[in-house]
Design a protein around this motif. Structure first.
Motif: not given
Length: 345
Positions: A176-189, A207-216
């Protein structure tokens, strides 16, 4: 007319767009698991009656579970950097078990059947489905790092040090490319910490998170501390970690008991955090056809509710765990009460 045009093009987010933490979805525990055979169950029962019943559930591939409207999963991952650690002489020479890379299974030698033998194959299954359903709701994958020797007859597991944790991330990025992920950096802004981001600024719009994968990261204790070392608010990391609510990395956390932890879960969700809880465990609720725990889990506001029975298994009971109307997701009753649990597609 000018006023009308202005109102027409006001961004929907300003009008109260749903945020990522304002939904609730159902998913599976040990999402790769294939139950032991009857003979294996009988053998296990000689040593542990609980194990023989607790492991009595079987999953479909992750893409098929996604087709069944499930949106979060749990994978137990073992490191196997040399390859062959969990293979046997009967495995073909080209078996994935013989190749280097992360393996997915429950307990080596005792409960080792898996619908996805490798971490990459599990991710490939999710990516395949995601590519075909590009506007899908976010998918959460919970990763449990396994390196404890639970069976003395099995190979000694490889320890998950920082190097092996980074190998997990490398396998994610290989699929998965980084753009497909909900990462801590993406959320932190631009916020100083993850905690500040989710409690003060809010999670990203759904809506900005559609199509994305989040890992915990499921692990707490020493494994979590190793993952956090040198990046206490998870800078440049791919997985969210379950930490205390006052920690700088606080954003998502697990609270597996929705009965004893009901009030705490509600408090955390109201504060802006995301929570995973379990609707059932060890097939106990299914065998007694008791939905009281699952109802607590759904009412708690936990965004991720995990079950071993997303569909009933008639030979056990009519027990199953789904959102009302079997919708894919609904507005969160605790973090978005004004939406009154409306279905979200």
């Amino acid at each position: 007319m000018k006023i009308f045009l202005f109102l027409l093009f006001v961004p929907f987010s300003i009008q109260g767009e749903v945020l990522l933490n304002q939904i609730q979805i159902v998913g599976t525990h040990n999402s790769y698991h294939v139950a032991p055979t009857s003979a294996q169950m009988n053998f296990l029962g000689m040593f542990s009656k609980e194990a023989a019943t607790a492991w009595d559930y079987t999953r479909k591939s992750l893409d098929k579970q996604l087709d069944n409207d499930l949106r979060h999963f749990e994978l137990d991952v073992y490191a196997d950097p040399e390859g062959g650690l969990f293979s046997s002489s009967s495995d073909p020479i080209d078996s994935p078990l013989r190749k280097p890379g992360m393996k997915v299974l429950h307990v080596p030698k005792l409960d080792a059947k898996s619908i996805h033998l490798t971490f990459k194959s599990a991710l490939d299954s999710v990516k395949k489905w995601s590519d075909e359903n590009t506007n899908h709701l976010p998918v959460m994958i919970l990763v449990e790092l396994k390196d404890r020797a639970e069976n003395p007859l099995a190979p000694k597991p490889v320890k998950f040090d920082r190097k092996q944790m980074e190998a997990i991330e490398a396998e994610i990025l290989a699929v998965l490319k980084i753009g497909r992920l909900i990462t801590p950096d993406f959320v932190r802004g631009e916020a100083a910490t993850l905690r500040d981001a989710v409690t003060k600024n809010g999670w990203p719009a759904l809506e900005k998170c559609r199509g994305k994968i989040m890992f915990c990261l499921d692990n707490e204790g020493a494994h979590r501390d190793t993952y956090l070392k040198g990046n206490l608010t998870l800078e440049k990391r791919l997985l969210f970690a379950s930490v205390g609510a006052t920690e700088p990395a606080a954003a998502w956390m697990k609270r597996n008991d929705p009965v004893q932890g009901f009030e705490e879960i509600q408090k955390l969700v109201k504060a802006g955090f995301m929570v995973r809880t379990r609707a059932d465990a060890n097939t106990v609720e299914a065998r007694s056809n008791d939905s009281s725990r699952s109802l607590k889990a759904l009412a708690s506001g936990a965004q991720f509710v995990s079950t071993d029975f997303p569909d009933k298994v008639p030979r056990i009971s009519d027990y199953e765990v789904r959102l009302p109307g079997r919708v894919v997701a609904r507005a969160n009753l605790v973090s978005a009460p004004e939406l009154k649990g409306k279905a979200i597609k």
